[in-house]
Design a protein around this motif. Structure first.
Motif, short mmCIF file in Angstrom:
data_model
loop_
_atom_site.label_atom_id
_atom_site.label_comp_id
_atom_site.label_asym_id
_atom_site.label_seq_id
_atom_site.Cartn_x
_atom_site.Cartn_y
_atom_site.Cartn_z
N PRO A 151 0.82 -1.21 0.00
CA PRO A 151 0.00 0.00 0.00
C PRO A 151 0.86 1.26 0.00
O PRO A 151 1.93 1.30 0.60
CB PRO A 151 -0.80 -0.09 1.29
N ARG A 152 0.37 2.28 -0.65
CA ARG A 152 1.08 3.56 -0.68
C ARG A 152 0.78 4.33 0.60
O ARG A 152 -0.32 4.26 1.13
CB ARG A 152 0.63 4.38 -1.89
N PRO A 153 1.73 5.09 1.08
CA PRO A 153 1.48 5.87 2.30
C PRO A 153 0.48 7.02 2.05
O PRO A 153 0.55 7.68 1.03
CB PRO A 153 2.85 6.42 2.68
N TYR A 154 -0.44 7.17 2.98
CA TYR A 154 -1.41 8.26 2.92
C TYR A 154 -0.83 9.52 3.51
O TYR A 154 0.04 9.45 4.37
CB TYR A 154 -2.68 7.88 3.71
N PRO A 155 -1.35 10.64 3.07
CA PRO A 155 -2.29 10.92 1.99
C PRO A 155 -1.67 10.63 0.61
O PRO A 155 -0.47 10.76 0.42
CB PRO A 155 -2.59 12.41 2.13
N VAL A 156 -2.56 10.23 -0.32
CA VAL A 156 -2.15 9.90 -1.68
C VAL A 156 -2.72 10.94 -2.64
O VAL A 156 -3.93 11.18 -2.64
CB VAL A 156 -2.64 8.50 -2.10
N LEU A 157 -1.86 11.54 -3.44
CA LEU A 157 -2.28 12.44 -4.50
C LEU A 157 -2.71 11.59 -5.69
O LEU A 157 -1.94 10.77 -6.18
CB LEU A 157 -1.13 13.37 -4.90
N LEU A 158 -3.95 11.75 -6.13
CA LEU A 158 -4.49 11.02 -7.27
C LEU A 158 -4.61 11.97 -8.45
O LEU A 158 -5.02 13.12 -8.28
CB LEU A 158 -5.87 10.46 -6.93
N ALA A 159 -4.27 11.49 -9.63
CA ALA A 159 -4.37 12.34 -10.82
C ALA A 159 -4.82 11.52 -12.02
O ALA A 159 -4.39 10.38 -12.20
CB ALA A 159 -3.03 13.01 -11.12
N ASP A 160 -5.71 12.09 -12.79
CA ASP A 160 -6.15 11.55 -14.07
C ASP A 160 -5.78 12.61 -15.09
O ASP A 160 -6.39 13.69 -15.13
CB ASP A 160 -7.65 11.29 -14.04
N ILE A 161 -4.77 12.33 -15.90
CA ILE A 161 -4.20 13.36 -16.77
C ILE A 161 -4.32 12.96 -18.23
O ILE A 161 -3.79 11.94 -18.66
CB ILE A 161 -2.72 13.61 -16.41
N GLY A 162 -5.05 13.78 -18.96
CA GLY A 162 -5.22 13.56 -20.38
C GLY A 162 -4.73 14.77 -21.16
O GLY A 162 -4.29 15.77 -20.58
N GLY A 163 -4.85 14.71 -22.45
CA GLY A 163 -4.39 15.80 -23.29
C GLY A 163 -5.25 17.05 -23.20
O GLY A 163 -4.79 18.15 -23.47
N THR A 164 -6.51 16.90 -22.77
CA THR A 164 -7.41 18.04 -22.67
C THR A 164 -7.52 18.55 -21.24
O THR A 164 -7.39 19.75 -20.99
CB THR A 164 -8.83 17.66 -23.18
N TYR A 165 -7.75 17.66 -20.29
CA TYR A 165 -7.91 18.05 -18.88
C TYR A 165 -7.04 17.20 -17.97
O TYR A 165 -6.75 16.04 -18.27
CB TYR A 165 -9.37 17.89 -18.42
#
Length: 122
Positions: free
Chosen positions: A2-16
């Motif tokens: 498991p990754r240590p919390y807090p976890v930065l989550l990102a959904d990165i596409g070419g538009t947004y």
């Protein structure tokens, strides 16, 4: 592992690019921030701008879902000029762990589970 919390989550596409922080297991990701990818020169610029927001908790790790082929610790978006270097992002943001996945990975993983709960990447 498991990754240590807090976890930065990102959904990165070419538009947004969408960002949120998950503070613990079962918590709701917040604050959610959606910005045009073209508003920033690099992904690190966008990540830093999000983390500079007063309500954003300081993450210890991150998982970046990107629209592009993921092979090793460096990749590029398929439809924007951003380049991702996991080591550089981890060091620049002071993170303990950095994970990079293709943006279809979390979607396909979530679709295999029968749930009505919202997911962070939508």
């Amino acid at each position: 592992m498991p990754r240590p919390y807090p976890v930065l989550l990102a959904d990165i596409g070419g538009t947004y690019a969408r960002f949120a922080v998950l503070t613990s297991t079962g918590a709701r990701p917040a604050p959610i921030w959606k910005v045009p990818t073209a508003s920033f020169r690099t992904p690190l610029d966008a990540l830093q701008a999000y983390l500079d927001e007063p309500r954003t908790p300081r993450p210890r790790s991150t998982c970046l879902a990107v629209a592009g082929r993921v092979a090793g610790g460096v990749t590029r978006l398929t439809n924007a000029p951003w380049r991702f270097d996991l080591g550089g992002i981890g060091v620049a943001l002071g993170l303990e762990a950095v994970r990079l996945v293709n943006d279809y990975s979390p979607r396909s993983s979530a679709s295999s589970k029968r749930t009505t709960r919202p997911t962070w990447y939508g």
